[in-house]
Design a protein around this motif. Structure first.
Motif, PDB file in Angstrom:
ATOM      1  N   LEU A  65       1.898   3.605   9.217  1.00 29.86           N
ATOM      2  CA  LEU A  65       0.625   3.363   9.915  1.00 29.86           C
ATOM      3  C   LEU A  65       0.788   2.289  10.988  1.00 29.86           C
ATOM      4  N   ASN A  66       1.526   1.221  10.658  1.00 28.02           N
ATOM      5  CA  ASN A  66       1.794   0.163  11.647  1.00 28.02           C
ATOM      6  C   ASN A  66       2.490   0.729  12.877  1.00 28.02           C
ATOM      7  N   ALA A  67       3.513   1.558  12.635  1.00 31.53           N
ATOM      8  CA  ALA A  67       4.273   2.149  13.744  1.00 31.53           C
ATOM      9  C   ALA A  67       3.377   3.055  14.590  1.00 31.53           C
ATOM     10  N   LYS A  68       2.509   3.803  13.916  1.00 34.45           N
ATOM     11  CA  LYS A  68       1.639   4.753  14.620  1.00 34.45           C
ATOM     12  C   LYS A  68       0.563   4.047  15.447  1.00 34.45           C
ATOM     13  N   HIS A  69      -0.008   2.973  14.880  1.00 35.21           N
ATOM     14  CA  HIS A  69      -1.160   2.326  15.521  1.00 35.21           C
ATOM     15  C   HIS A  69      -0.806   1.032  16.254  1.00 35.21           C
ATOM     16  N   GLY A  70       0.480   0.658  16.234  1.00 34.65           N
ATOM     17  CA  GLY A  70       0.881  -0.573  16.906  1.00 34.65           C
ATOM     18  C   GLY A  70       0.297  -1.810  16.241  1.00 34.65           C
ATOM     19  N   THR A  71       0.092  -1.731  14.924  1.00 31.34           N
ATOM     20  CA  THR A  71      -0.475  -2.873  14.189  1.00 31.34           C
ATOM     21  C   THR A  71       0.639  -3.597  13.427  1.00 31.34           C
ATOM     22  N   ASN A  72       0.282  -4.724  12.811  1.00 27.59           N
ATOM     23  CA  ASN A  72       1.287  -5.517  12.103  1.00 27.59           C
ATOM     24  C   ASN A  72       0.725  -5.965  10.761  1.00 27.59           C
ATOM     25  N   ILE A  73       0.200  -5.019   9.992  1.00 27.61           N
ATOM     26  CA  ILE A  73      -0.399  -5.322   8.685  1.00 27.61           C
ATOM     27  C   ILE A  73       0.726  -5.495   7.663  1.00 27.61           C
ATOM     28  N   ASP A  74       0.565  -6.475   6.786  1.00 34.03           N
ATOM     29  CA  ASP A  74       1.609  -6.780   5.798  1.00 34.03           C
ATOM     30  C   ASP A  74       1.649  -5.707   4.697  1.00 34.03           C
ATOM     31  N   PRO A  75       2.742  -4.919   4.629  1.00 34.08           N
ATOM     32  CA  PRO A  75       2.827  -3.829   3.642  1.00 34.08           C
ATOM     33  C   PRO A  75       2.739  -4.323   2.197  1.00 34.08           C
ATOM     34  N   VAL A  76       3.376  -5.448   1.899  1.00 34.73           N
ATOM     35  CA  VAL A  76       3.403  -5.949   0.514  1.00 34.73           C
ATOM     36  C   VAL A  76       2.008  -6.353   0.062  1.00 34.73           C
ATOM     37  N   SER A  77       1.319  -7.084   0.924  1.00 38.42           N
ATOM     38  CA  SER A  77       0.004  -7.583   0.555  1.00 38.42           C
ATOM     39  C   SER A  77      -1.026  -6.452   0.437  1.00 38.42           C
ATOM     40  N   VAL A  78      -0.950  -5.427   1.313  1.00 35.30           N
ATOM     41  CA  VAL A  78      -1.855  -4.272   1.195  1.00 35.30           C
ATOM     42  C   VAL A  78      -1.556  -3.523  -0.107  1.00 35.30           C
ATOM     43  N   ASP A  79      -0.278  -3.315  -0.390  1.00 37.56           N
ATOM     44  CA  ASP A  79       0.155  -2.619  -1.600  1.00 37.56           C
ATOM     45  C   ASP A  79      -0.407  -3.328  -2.841  1.00 37.56           C
ATOM     46  N   GLU A  80      -0.253  -4.643  -2.904  1.00 34.54           N
ATOM     47  CA  GLU A  80      -0.708  -5.414  -4.076  1.00 34.54           C
ATOM     48  C   GLU A  80      -2.220  -5.332  -4.253  1.00 34.54           C
ATOM     49  N   LEU A  81      -2.955  -5.506  -3.137  1.00 33.49           N
ATOM     50  CA  LEU A  81      -4.417  -5.463  -3.210  1.00 33.49           C
ATOM     51  C   LEU A  81      -4.902  -4.067  -3.573  1.00 33.49           C
ATOM     52  N   LYS A  82      -4.295  -3.057  -2.957  1.00 35.47           N
ATOM     53  CA  LYS A  82      -4.670  -1.660  -3.233  1.00 35.47           C
ATOM     54  C   LYS A  82      -4.485  -1.341  -4.719  1.00 35.47           C
ATOM     55  N   MET A  83      -3.345  -1.787  -5.280  1.00 36.87           N
ATOM     56  CA  MET A  83      -3.074  -1.509  -6.701  1.00 36.87           C
ATOM     57  C   MET A  83      -4.054  -2.252  -7.603  1.00 36.87           C
ATOM     58  N   GLU A  84      -4.410  -3.465  -7.212  1.00 36.40           N
ATOM     59  CA  GLU A  84      -5.371  -4.271  -7.992  1.00 36.40           C
ATOM     60  C   GLU A  84      -6.730  -3.571  -8.041  1.00 36.40           C
ATOM     61  N   ILE A  85      -7.191  -3.091  -6.877  1.00 39.93           N
ATOM     62  CA  ILE A  85      -8.478  -2.382  -6.796  1.00 39.93           C
ATOM     63  C   ILE A  85      -8.417  -1.101  -7.636  1.00 39.93           C
ATOM     64  N   PHE A  86      -7.295  -0.372  -7.515  1.00 41.82           N
ATOM     65  CA  PHE A  86      -7.138   0.874  -8.270  1.00 41.82           C
ATOM     66  C   PHE A  86      -7.103   0.614  -9.771  1.00 41.82           C
ATOM     67  N   ARG A  87      -6.314  -0.403 -10.181  1.00 50.03           N
ATOM     68  CA  ARG A  87      -6.154  -0.696 -11.628  1.00 50.03           C
ATOM     69  C   ARG A  87      -7.485  -0.997 -12.305  1.00 50.03           C
ATOM     70  N   GLU A  88      -8.379  -1.683 -11.592  1.00 47.75           N
ATOM     71  CA  GLU A  88      -9.702  -2.001 -12.161  1.00 47.75           C
ATOM     72  C   GLU A  88     -10.479  -0.730 -12.504  1.00 47.75           C
ATOM     73  N   ARG A  89     -10.156   0.356 -11.799  1.00 46.19           N
ATOM     74  CA  ARG A  89     -10.941   1.591 -11.979  1.00 46.19           C
ATOM     75  C   ARG A  89     -10.226   2.651 -12.822  1.00 46.19           C
ATOM     76  N   ILE A  90      -9.049   2.325 -13.335  1.00 49.01           N
ATOM     77  CA  ILE A  90      -8.276   3.297 -14.124  1.00 49.01           C
ATOM     78  C   ILE A  90      -9.069   3.911 -15.288  1.00 49.01           C
ATOM     79  N   PRO A  91      -9.908   3.123 -16.007  1.00 44.78           N
ATOM     80  CA  PRO A  91     -10.672   3.741 -17.114  1.00 44.78           C
ATOM     81  C   PRO A  91     -11.538   4.935 -16.693  1.00 44.78           C
TER      82      PRO A  91
END
Length: 197
Positions: A65-91
């Motif tokens: 996505l960064n390469a496509k949109h010319g952005t510089n979003i941190d992959p590690v930090s998005v990954d961690e936050l995304k997983m945290e949000i998902f994990r809360e909803r696993i039930p």
């Protein structure tokens, strides 16, 4: 809609998790959108974009996505936050019924494995929430191989741990990267369409 399995005497079965065994894709999409929003992403992460990248490791998706949109979003930090949000909803997760029933019908008769692009704790929690964990003694996630899907590494390791030649394995997958990985591993694959969920 029923699951169509090729007529072949397969000796082992490898299942993707998200969108194949577990109807987690809508929750994953919600988590992605929220995580990108919190990182001030200047682009829209539509369902279409989301499904086009199904099965690819989260951090790799952010790099694409960064390469496509010319952005510089941190992959590690998005990954961690995304997983945290998902994990809360696993039930909230439900199994993809036709696939889960097929897996249960094979239990004790054939070796089975899960090969998923998600992190192992998430895969295990998703399988526990849908009561499928006991069916799969072998769980392969990107941490265990050099290259994730669409490379064949995960499927080849799953076959090796099941003790089944790759040509005798059937892969069940809902993502293009997984179908490519199965083909590269010399395995037949069944595509699990969204309409099956």
């Amino acid at each position: 809609m029923s699951l169509q399995i090729p007529d072949y005497p397969f000796q082992g079965f490898i299942f993707d998790c998200d969108g194949t065994l577990v109807d987690s894709m809508p929750l994953h999409h919600i988590a992605w959108v929220e995580a990108l929003k919190q990182h001030d992403a200047a682009f829209e992460f539509t369902e279409e974009v989301f499904y086009a990248h199904a099965g690819i490791k989260e951090q790799d998706v952010v790099k694409i996505l960064n390469a496509k949109h010319g952005t510089n979003i941190d992959p590690v930090s998005v990954d961690e936050l995304k997983m945290e949000i998902f994990r809360e909803r696993i039930p909230e997760l439900q199994p993809v019924r036709p696939v889960a029933e097929f897996a249960r019908s094979l239990h004790g008769r054939f070796p089975m494995a899960v090969a998923s692009g998600s992190a192992e704790p998430t895969v295990r929690a998703s399988l526990e929430a849908t009561r499928l964990i006991d069916l799969f003694p072998v769980i392969i996630t990107p941490e265990r191989v050099k290259h994730g899907k669409p490379a064949p590494d995960m499927f080849l390791l799953a076959a090796e741990l099941m003790g089944v030649p790759p040509s005798e394995c059937l892969v069940l997958e809902d993502g293009n990267s997984g179908l490519e990985a199965a083909k590269a591993a010399g395995m037949q694959a069944v595509f699990i369409p969204r309409t099956l969920r």
